[in-house]
Write a protein that holds these residues in place. Structure first.
Motif, short mmCIF file in Angstrom:
data_model
loop_
_atom_site.label_atom_id
_atom_site.label_comp_id
_atom_site.label_asym_id
_atom_site.label_seq_id
_atom_site.Cartn_x
_atom_site.Cartn_y
_atom_site.Cartn_z
N LEU A 30 0.13 -2.00 11.39
CA LEU A 30 -1.11 -1.46 10.86
C LEU A 30 -0.98 0.04 10.69
CD1 LEU A 30 -3.63 -3.41 13.12
CD2 LEU A 30 -2.68 -4.10 10.93
N LEU A 31 -1.74 0.57 9.76
CA LEU A 31 -1.75 2.01 9.55
C LEU A 31 -2.58 2.68 10.63
CD1 LEU A 31 -2.22 2.11 5.68
CD2 LEU A 31 -0.11 2.38 6.96
N VAL A 32 -2.06 3.78 11.16
CA VAL A 32 -2.70 4.49 12.27
C VAL A 32 -3.27 5.81 11.74
CG1 VAL A 32 -2.36 5.52 14.54
CG2 VAL A 32 -1.07 3.47 13.89
N GLU A 37 -3.44 8.18 7.08
CA GLU A 37 -3.09 6.94 7.77
C GLU A 37 -1.59 6.71 7.61
OE1 GLU A 37 -5.63 3.98 6.06
OE2 GLU A 37 -7.04 4.15 7.71
N LEU A 38 -0.89 6.51 8.73
CA LEU A 38 0.56 6.42 8.72
C LEU A 38 1.03 5.08 9.28
CD1 LEU A 38 1.49 9.96 10.09
CD2 LEU A 38 1.30 9.25 7.70
N LEU A 39 2.13 4.60 8.76
CA LEU A 39 2.83 3.45 9.34
C LEU A 39 3.91 4.00 10.26
CD1 LEU A 39 3.42 0.43 9.49
CD2 LEU A 39 4.96 0.70 7.53
N LEU A 91 -0.32 13.46 15.02
CA LEU A 91 -0.88 12.97 16.27
C LEU A 91 -1.93 11.92 15.94
CD1 LEU A 91 -1.59 16.29 18.25
CD2 LEU A 91 0.46 14.88 18.36
N PRO A 92 -1.94 10.77 16.61
CA PRO A 92 -3.00 9.77 16.37
C PRO A 92 -4.37 10.34 16.70
CG PRO A 92 -1.16 8.79 17.57
CD PRO A 92 -0.91 10.27 17.54
N THR A 93 -5.32 10.12 15.81
CA THR A 93 -6.65 10.70 15.99
C THR A 93 -7.41 10.08 17.17
OG1 THR A 93 -7.52 9.14 14.36
CG2 THR A 93 -6.86 11.31 13.57
N ASP A 94 -7.07 8.84 17.56
CA ASP A 94 -7.78 8.20 18.66
C ASP A 94 -7.64 8.97 19.97
OD1 ASP A 94 -8.65 6.23 17.01
OD2 ASP A 94 -7.17 4.74 17.61
N ASP A 95 -6.53 9.70 20.13
CA ASP A 95 -6.28 10.44 21.35
C ASP A 95 -6.66 11.91 21.23
OD1 ASP A 95 -5.20 8.18 22.65
OD2 ASP A 95 -3.29 8.49 21.65
N VAL A 96 -7.23 12.30 20.10
CA VAL A 96 -7.67 13.69 19.88
C VAL A 96 -9.17 13.75 20.16
CG1 VAL A 96 -7.93 15.54 18.21
CG2 VAL A 96 -5.85 14.15 18.22
N LEU A 97 -9.54 14.50 21.19
CA LEU A 97 -10.95 14.62 21.55
C LEU A 97 -11.67 15.71 20.77
CD1 LEU A 97 -10.56 14.33 25.44
CD2 LEU A 97 -10.92 12.50 23.77
N GLU A 98 -10.95 16.78 20.42
CA GLU A 98 -11.58 17.91 19.73
C GLU A 98 -10.50 18.81 19.16
OE1 GLU A 98 -14.79 21.52 20.81
OE2 GLU A 98 -13.81 20.34 22.38
N THR A 99 -10.80 19.46 18.06
CA THR A 99 -9.91 20.47 17.50
C THR A 99 -10.71 21.75 17.30
OG1 THR A 99 -10.37 19.75 15.23
CG2 THR A 99 -8.44 18.79 16.33
N LEU A 149 0.83 -1.21 0.00
CA LEU A 149 0.00 0.00 0.00
C LEU A 149 0.86 1.25 0.00
CD1 LEU A 149 -2.76 1.35 0.18
CD2 LEU A 149 -2.68 1.05 2.65
N LEU A 150 1.92 1.25 0.79
CA LEU A 150 2.79 2.42 0.84
C LEU A 150 3.52 2.61 -0.50
CD1 LEU A 150 4.30 2.06 4.42
CD2 LEU A 150 2.49 3.59 3.66
#
Length: 586
Positions: free
Chosen positions: A305-307, A404-406, A321-329, A5-6
Motif C-alpha cells: 500500500l502507498l504510505v 504517497e510512496l511505495l 518520513l511517514p506522516t502517521d509518526d509526525v506529530l507536528e512540524t 498507479l506508479l
C-alpha cells in the motif's frame, strides 16, 4: 494496482518534462525566425548596394541572379522555421491534453485503489474481541484475575493478514496467562497487585505493523530454559541473550512443561507460532526480565500500500518520513533553540509545550550540524516505549512537500541500519530513503548507534564480497570513528558496535567478519568475554585487541583467550594498517 498507479505517475512526470521541452522548442524557433527575418533585411540592403555598383561596371545581370538565389534559399528556410514553430505549438497543446488525461487517470486509479483497500481492510478490533472473550473465559475457569489493556483497535489490517495472525496472537495470549501470570498468592508475596495486566498494542510504522503483547508476570528464567533444553537433548541451549532464548523456545518439540496444558500450548509449541509469523513475512522478538514480565513483539510487513510521507531536504539528500509518526512540524524560527555542547549531539528545543530534545537528521549519515537556519524544519515525534514515552524533535533543512510512496525493504544481503524503513523508487529513477522517526527517536534517546548508509541515495551499509570486512568494537565513539575512517581509506568495509554485547548480537545475525578489532574495557560485555565467546562458538576470524592498557598481563590474557595481536591505543595509522594486514594474512 499500485504498480499501475506508479506507472501512470511516471508517465505524468515524463509528459510534464515533454511539455517543458516543447515550450522551449517553440520559443527557440520563434527567435530563430526573427533572426532570419533580420538577416533577409540585411541581405536586401546589401544586394541593393551591390546592384548599383554592378550597373555602373557591367550589365550582365549576374549579381541580380545571385540575389534571387540567396533570397529564395533564405525564404524557404524561413518557411521551414515557421512550420517548426507551428508544429511545436500543436505538440504543446497535445502535451497539455495528455497531462490532463494522465492527471485524471491518476485520480481514477487512486480512487479505485482506495476502494479495493477499504474493502479488504478490517479493524484490529475484530481480532481483539475474541482475545477479550478468551481471557475472560480463562479468568472464570482458573481464578487468576487479569486486566486486558488494548491499544490500537482502530488500526486497520488486511483481512488475509488478520486470518494468519490470529492463531499466533491467541497462542501467545494463552501462554502469557498460563506461563507468565503468577497465582494470587505469588503476586501478593512479591508485592504486586492481585490483578495482573496483559497489554496488547498495535501500531503501523511506515510499511510495517508492530504488534506488542506484554505481561507483568514472572518473566522467563533463561538459565532454567537452557538447562531444560540441554537435558532434553536439543541443539540450541545457550540463552545469553533474548534472541538466543527465543531461538531455544522456538525449537520444534520444545516445551517448558512436562505435561500438555489445556490452557496454552495444548501440544503446540512456540515453533508453530514462529512459523505462522514467518509465513506472512514477519519477525518475532522477545524481551523478558525475571520477576517483572515478558514482552513479545511481532513485526509484519504491510501489504503493498502507498504510505503518506512528508519529503524533507537534509543536506544534499531528499528523504521521507511517514506522516502517521509526525506529530507536528514547525520552522526553527518559531522555537527557542539551544545548540549542542561540544561533547553532545542533541539540541534543546523550547516551545509552548515545554522543553524537549532535538536531533539533526544529518547525524544519520554521520554529518555534523553546528548551525540551524530560521527556515529549517523541525519535526516533532515520539519514542515507542509507552512507560517512558517522550517527545523528540528531528531537524531538517527544508520541507519539500507531501507524497504517497511505495516503500520497499532493502533486498538481501543488504542490512538496514537502525531507523531505515526502506527505499522508494521515484519516477525519475532516484531511490528515496524512507526513515522511521520513532525508531530514530528511540536510538537517539538511548544512545544506540545509528549506522550510516553509503553515499548513494537509498543504499545502506552492506557486506561486500570483494572488500574485506572488519568489525570494530569500542565504547568510545571517537575511537570507533578514527578506526573506521582509517580502515575505510584503505578499502576495508567496516561495521561498528559500542560494546561486546552489541557485537555478539551482530555476529549472531551476520556471521563472522574477516577481522574483528575490539577494546577490552566496555560496559555490558567486556572484550575478554567477547573473545572467549567467539572462540567457544568456533568463530576463527583473526582478532586484534586495541586497548589503552599497557600492562603485559593484559596482552597475555588476550592471547590466552584467542586474540591474534594486541595494540595500544597510542598507535599511528600506518602501524594500525600494518597490524591489520598481518592479522588478515594469517
Amino acid at each position: 494496482m499500485v504498480e499501475t498507479l506508479l506507472t501512470a505517475r511516471s508517465a505524468f512526470n515524463e509528459s510534464s518534462t515533454l511539455q517543458t521541452q516543447l515550450a522551449q522548442l517553440t520559443v527557440l524557433t520563434q527567435e530563430s525566425a526573427q533572426y532570419i527575418s533580420r538577416l533577409r533585411q540585411l541581405q536586401d540592403d546589401y544586394a541593393l548596394l551591390r546592384d548599383l555598383s554592378d550597373q555602373q561596371e557591367s550589365t550582365t545581370g549576374v549579381s541580380l541572379e545571385r540575389y534571387r538565389q540567396g533570397y529564395t534559399t533564405i525564404n524557404r528556410l524561413l518557411e521551414n522555421i515557421l512550420r517548426m514553430s507551428e508544429l511545436g505549438a500543436e505538440l504543446e497543446g497535445t502535451s497539455q491534453q495528455t497531462v490532463g488525461s494522465l492527471r485524471q487517470l491518476n485520480q481514477n486509479i487512486s480512487q479505485l485503489k482506495d476502494g479495493i483497500e477499504t474493502s479488504r481492510l478490517i479493524p484490529f478490533r475484530n481480532l481483539t474481541l475474541r482475545a477479550r472473550a478468551i481471557l475472560r473465559d480463562l479468568t472464570n475457569r482458573y481464578g487468576k484475575p487479569v486486566h486486558l489493556d488494548i491499544k490500537g483497535e482502530q488500526v486497520e489490517l488486511d483481512a488475509g493478514v488478520v486470518q494468519q495472525l490470529e492463531p499466533a496472537l491467541l497462542h501467545l495470549l494463552r501462554n502469557a496467562y498460563d506461563h507468565g501470570i503468577e497465582t494470587t498468592d505469588e503476586r501478593l508475596n512479591q508485592g504486586k497487585p492481585v490483578q495482573a495486566t496483559i497489554a496488547i498494542a498495535l501500531e503501523r510504522r511506515g510499511n510495517l505493523y508492530r504488534l506488542v503483547l506484554q505481561d507483568d508476570g514472572r518473566g522467563i528464567d533463561g538459565q532454567k530454559i537452557g538447562q531444560m533444553a540441554e537435558r532434553q537433548g536439543f541443539a540450541l541451549t545457550q540463552t545469553h541473550t533474548a534472541a538466543d532464548l527465543l531461538a531455544v523456545l522456538c525449537q520444534p518439540g520444545f516445551s517448558s512443561r512436562s505435561a500438555v496444558s489445556e490452557v496454552s500450548g495444548r501440544g503446540v509449541g512456540m515453533d508453530v507460532v514462529a512459523e505462522q509469523i514467518a509465513n506472512i513475512g514477519g519477525h518475532l522478538h522477545l524481551k523478558t526480565q525475571w520477576g517483572q514480565g515478558t514482552t513479545f513483539i511481532i513485526e509484519i510487513p504491510a501489504p503493498q500500500l502507498l504510505v503518506p510521507c512528508i519529503l524533507l531536504q537534509v543536506g544534499e539528500r531528499t528523504i521521507a518520513l511517514p506522516t502517521d509518526d509526525v506529530l507536528e512540524t514547525m520552522m526553527a524560527g518559531a522555537i527557542q533553540i539551544q545548540p549542542p555542547a561540544t561533547d553532545q549531539q542533541y539540541w534543546q528545543m523550547t516551545t509552548e509545550r515545554g522543553t524537549a530534545t532535538g536531533y539533526a537528521l544529518a547525524t544519520f549519515w554521520q554529518q555534523s550540524l553546528t548551525a540551524l537556519a530560521e527556515t529549517a524544519i523541525c519535526i516533532r515525534t515520539r519514542t515507542s516505549t509507552p512507560k517512558s514515552s517522550a517527545e523528540v524533535w528531528l531537524l531538517a533543512d527544508d520541507l519539500l512537500g507531501q507524497e504517497e510512496l511505495l516503500i520497499q525493504p532493502l533486498p538481501h544481503p543488504l542490512v538496514s541500519p537502525v531507523g531505515l524503513l526502506g527505499v522508494s523508487l521515484q519516477p525519475d529513477g532516484r531511490l528515496l530513503s524512507v526513515l522511521d522517526p520513532v525508531a530514530l527517536a528511540d536510538a537517539f534517546t538511548t544512545g544506540q548507534p545509528v549506522a550510516m548508509p553509503s553515499q548513494e541515495e537509498g543504499a545502506s551499509i552492506s557486506r561486500s564480497d570483494a572488500a574485506q570486512t572488519i568489525l570494530v568494537v569500542d565504547d568510545a565513539a571517537l575511537m570507533r570513528r578514527r578506526l573506521e575512517s582509517s580502515l575505510n581509506t584503505y578499502g576495508y568495509v567496516t561495521f561498528t558496535c559500542s560494546d561486546g554485547q552489541e557485537a555478539w548480537q551482530w555476529l549472531q545475525a551476520n556471521g563472522a567478519p574477516d577481522l574483528m578489532i575490539t577494546d577490552v574495557e566496555m560496559p555490558h560485555m567486556d572484550g575478554f568475554t567477547l573473545i572467549d565467546r567467539c572462540r567457544q562458538s568456533d568463530m576463527n576470524m583473526p582478532i586484534l585487541v586495541v586497548s589503552s592498557r599497557l600492562s603485559e598481563e593484559w596482552g597475555k590474557e588476550a592471547e590466552r583467550l584467542g586474540a591474534n595481536d594486541y595494540l595500544n591505543k597510542g598507535f599511528s595509522t600506518p602501524e594500525l594498517v600494518n597490524r591489520v594486514k598481518a592479522c588478515l594474512e594469517r
